[in-house]
Write a protein that holds these residues in place. Structure first.
Motif, PDB file in Angstrom:
ATOM      1  N   ARG A   1      -5.724  20.385   1.044  1.00 25.16           N
ATOM      2  CA  ARG A   1      -4.472  21.007   0.612  1.00 25.16           C
ATOM      3  C   ARG A   1      -4.278  20.997  -0.900  1.00 25.16           C
ATOM      4  O   ARG A   1      -3.421  21.715  -1.427  1.00 25.16           O
ATOM      5  CB  ARG A   1      -3.288  20.314   1.289  1.00 25.16           C
ATOM      6  N   GLY A   2      -5.034  20.178  -1.615  1.00 27.48           N
ATOM      7  CA  GLY A   2      -4.852  20.163  -3.057  1.00 27.48           C
ATOM      8  C   GLY A   2      -5.423  18.910  -3.684  1.00 27.48           C
ATOM      9  O   GLY A   2      -6.015  18.062  -2.999  1.00 27.48           O
ATOM     10  N   PRO A   3      -5.270  18.759  -5.008  1.00 33.65           N
ATOM     11  CA  PRO A   3      -5.756  17.556  -5.690  1.00 33.65           C
ATOM     12  C   PRO A   3      -5.158  16.286  -5.074  1.00 33.65           C
ATOM     13  O   PRO A   3      -4.013  16.282  -4.598  1.00 33.65           O
ATOM     14  CB  PRO A   3      -5.292  17.747  -7.133  1.00 33.65           C
ATOM     15  N   LEU A   4      -5.932  15.205  -5.123  1.00 35.56           N
ATOM     16  CA  LEU A   4      -5.535  13.968  -4.449  1.00 35.56           C
ATOM     17  C   LEU A   4      -4.184  13.458  -4.929  1.00 35.56           C
ATOM     18  O   LEU A   4      -3.346  13.021  -4.131  1.00 35.56           O
ATOM     19  CB  LEU A   4      -6.627  12.904  -4.667  1.00 35.56           C
ATOM     20  N   GLY A   5      -3.931  13.521  -6.222  1.00 35.74           N
ATOM     21  CA  GLY A   5      -2.693  12.981  -6.761  1.00 35.74           C
ATOM     22  C   GLY A   5      -1.447  13.739  -6.352  1.00 35.74           C
ATOM     23  O   GLY A   5      -0.332  13.244  -6.530  1.00 35.74           O
ATOM     24  N   THR A   6      -1.626  14.941  -5.801  1.00 36.76           N
ATOM     25  CA  THR A   6      -0.462  15.732  -5.380  1.00 36.76           C
ATOM     26  C   THR A   6      -0.155  15.600  -3.898  1.00 36.76           C
ATOM     27  O   THR A   6       0.852  16.144  -3.431  1.00 36.76           O
ATOM     28  CB  THR A   6      -0.707  17.228  -5.678  1.00 36.76           C
ATOM     29  N   LEU A   7      -1.003  14.880  -3.166  1.00 40.17           N
ATOM     30  CA  LEU A   7      -0.849  14.779  -1.712  1.00 40.17           C
ATOM     31  C   LEU A   7       0.122  13.655  -1.347  1.00 40.17           C
ATOM     32  O   LEU A   7       0.358  12.734  -2.149  1.00 40.17           O
ATOM     33  CB  LEU A   7      -2.214  14.502  -1.068  1.00 40.17           C
ATOM     34  N   PRO A   8       0.681  13.705  -0.138  1.00 35.43           N
ATOM     35  CA  PRO A   8       1.519  12.579   0.315  1.00 35.43           C
ATOM     36  C   PRO A   8       0.671  11.346   0.568  1.00 35.43           C
ATOM     37  O   PRO A   8      -0.487  11.440   0.990  1.00 35.43           O
ATOM     38  CB  PRO A   8       2.136  13.111   1.614  1.00 35.43           C
ATOM     39  N   PHE A   9       1.262  10.181   0.301  1.00 30.88           N
ATOM     40  CA  PHE A   9       0.588   8.896   0.496  1.00 30.88           C
ATOM     41  C   PHE A   9       1.378   8.033   1.477  1.00 30.88           C
ATOM     42  O   PHE A   9       2.593   8.179   1.615  1.00 30.88           O
ATOM     43  CB  PHE A   9       0.439   8.146  -0.835  1.00 30.88           C
ATOM     44  N   VAL A  10       0.653   7.152   2.132  1.00 34.25           N
ATOM     45  CA  VAL A  10       1.274   6.128   2.975  1.00 34.25           C
ATOM     46  C   VAL A  10       1.329   4.848   2.157  1.00 34.25           C
ATOM     47  O   VAL A  10       0.292   4.327   1.736  1.00 34.25           O
ATOM     48  CB  VAL A  10       0.468   5.899   4.275  1.00 34.25           C
ATOM     49  N   GLY A  11       2.534   4.323   1.910  1.00 33.28           N
ATOM     50  CA  GLY A  11       2.690   3.138   1.078  1.00 33.28           C
ATOM     51  C   GLY A  11       2.971   1.889   1.877  1.00 33.28           C
ATOM     52  O   GLY A  11       3.195   1.927   3.096  1.00 33.28           O
ATOM     53  N   TYR A  12       2.967   0.744   1.171  1.00 30.53           N
ATOM     54  CA  TYR A  12       3.215  -0.557   1.790  1.00 30.53           C
ATOM     55  C   TYR A  12       4.680  -0.959   1.710  1.00 30.53           C
ATOM     56  O   TYR A  12       5.150  -1.747   2.507  1.00 30.53           O
ATOM     57  CB  TYR A  12       2.367  -1.625   1.099  1.00 30.53           C
ATOM     58  N   GLY A  13       5.367  -0.470   0.724  1.00 28.17           N
ATOM     59  CA  GLY A  13       6.755  -0.863   0.525  1.00 28.17           C
ATOM     60  C   GLY A  13       7.293  -0.121  -0.673  1.00 28.17           C
ATOM     61  O   GLY A  13       6.683   0.822  -1.185  1.00 28.17           O
ATOM     62  N   LEU A  14       8.430  -0.551  -1.136  1.00 28.58           N
ATOM     63  CA  LEU A  14       9.080   0.136  -2.246  1.00 28.58           C
ATOM     64  C   LEU A  14       8.641  -0.391  -3.609  1.00 28.58           C
ATOM     65  O   LEU A  14       9.061   0.131  -4.631  1.00 28.58           O
ATOM     66  CB  LEU A  14      10.608  -0.008  -2.114  1.00 28.58           C
ATOM     67  N   GLU A  15       7.795  -1.426  -3.639  1.00 30.57           N
ATOM     68  CA  GLU A  15       7.389  -1.992  -4.915  1.00 30.57           C
ATOM     69  C   GLU A  15       6.371  -1.072  -5.594  1.00 30.57           C
ATOM     70  O   GLU A  15       5.769  -0.199  -4.968  1.00 30.57           O
ATOM     71  CB  GLU A  15       6.793  -3.388  -4.727  1.00 30.57           C
ATOM     72  N   ASP A  16       6.153  -1.287  -6.885  1.00 29.80           N
ATOM     73  CA  ASP A  16       5.279  -0.428  -7.669  1.00 29.80           C
ATOM     74  C   ASP A  16       3.850  -0.956  -7.761  1.00 29.80           C
ATOM     75  O   ASP A  16       3.019  -0.376  -8.474  1.00 29.80           O
ATOM     76  CB  ASP A  16       5.840  -0.272  -9.094  1.00 29.80           C
TER      77      ASP A  16
END
Length: 294
Positions: A180-195
């Motif tokens: 669908r596009g460059p990796l940085g533009t895709l949705p990600f699955v995260g662990y939590g709200l931390e950075d």
């Protein structure tokens, strides 16, 4: 020693220590595995044995009186001595039978331990293995577990630890999502709200904005399911992501996103037990196969 001067019941003393540690009768009762009325009777009986009032009741809270404060350190010393005696006795057991408690993360407990435990069962059928699956750190010093699988080296002096392997993780997604596009533009699955996770990605040249983390979960199984459904890019161990037919590496030519150690830890006294030693060694052998063995 004047044995006649020790006239109180240790179980009652234990109830007092647990209540002082927990701060309430209900919490202490849960910790000791008994009912609150039973625990309350033991505390009251101990106060009557000594002829002093050890607690004042402030709602549900139990607060130590001056007399209680003057005695609690002595009672804690008794508890620690009893705990040390139990550890030493358990460590002296040379029979390959009984219960060994192993704690590991939810992912390791469900995905990696079963085949290892199957081999242990064949070798020592009289053993019973209790698996505590949790992402929280269990306290080996308090016998919450006999053996722990951890990703940081334990620093308590009374624990023995062995580095058995280096695990590694990479980014995975479905081929359809990656198209669908460059990796940085895709949705990600995260662990939590931390950075922390975003910072790790940034170190790998991926500037993923917060709004791209459409799904968050601390559970690795949920993360896997979300990635398999094509809902996001997820980080997962390579031994889980590489064999999955629905997923491919999002950066096939890049080094692993992160590497992390696998430590086995046990209390030194327990490590002299044949049953604990057997489980410890077989876990080390089995876990050593999943990553880069040390």
């Amino acid at each position: 020693m004047d044995w006649k001067s020790i006239a109180f019941d240790w179980n009652r003393a234990r109830a007092v220590v647990a209540t002082a540690e927990a701060g309430s009768l209900s919490a202490a009762a849960r910790a000791l595995g008994m009912t609150q009325p039973t625990l309350g009777r033991q505390v009251t009986a101990f106060e009557e044995d000594l002829g002093v009032t050890l607690f004042t009741r402030a709602g549900k809270r139990m607060e130590l009186t001056e007399a209680g404060l003057s005695l609690i350190d002595h009672l804690r010393g008794m508890a620690e001595a009893a705990h040390a005696a139990a550890l030493a006795a358990s460590g002296q057991s040379q029979e390959i039978a009984g219960v060994v408690t192993v704690t590991a993360s939810n992912l390791y407990a469900s995905a990696l331990l079963p085949p290892i435990l199957a081999r242990i069962r064949e070798e020592a059928p009289a053993l019973r293995i209790q698996v505590i699956a949790t992402n929280a750190i269990r306290d080996l010093m308090r016998r919450e577990a006999d053996i722990a699988i951890r990703h940081v080296r334990p620093d308590q002096p009374d624990l023995t630890a062995r580095l058995v392997a280096e695990d590694e993780a990479a980014l995975y997604a479905t081929p359809e999502l990656l198209a669908r596009g460059p990796l940085g533009t895709l949705p990600f699955v995260g662990y939590g709200l931390e950075d922390t996770y975003r910072g790790m990605l940034a170190e790998r040249g991926l500037d993923v904005p917060p709004e791209n983390f459409a799904f968050l979960s601390e559970d690795s199984h949920v993360q896997l399911a979300l990635a398999r459904a094509g809902l996001g890019v997820a980080a997962m161990p390579t031994w889980m992501g590489d064999p999955d037919p629905a997923l491919v590496r999002a950066q096939p030519d890049a080094p692993p996103l992160v590497t992390f150690p696998i430590w086995l830890a046990a209390h030194r006294d327990l490590h002299t037990s044949r049953r604990v030693r057997l489980v410890f060694d077989r876990l080390a052998e089995g876990l050593g196969r999943i990553g880069r063995a040390t």
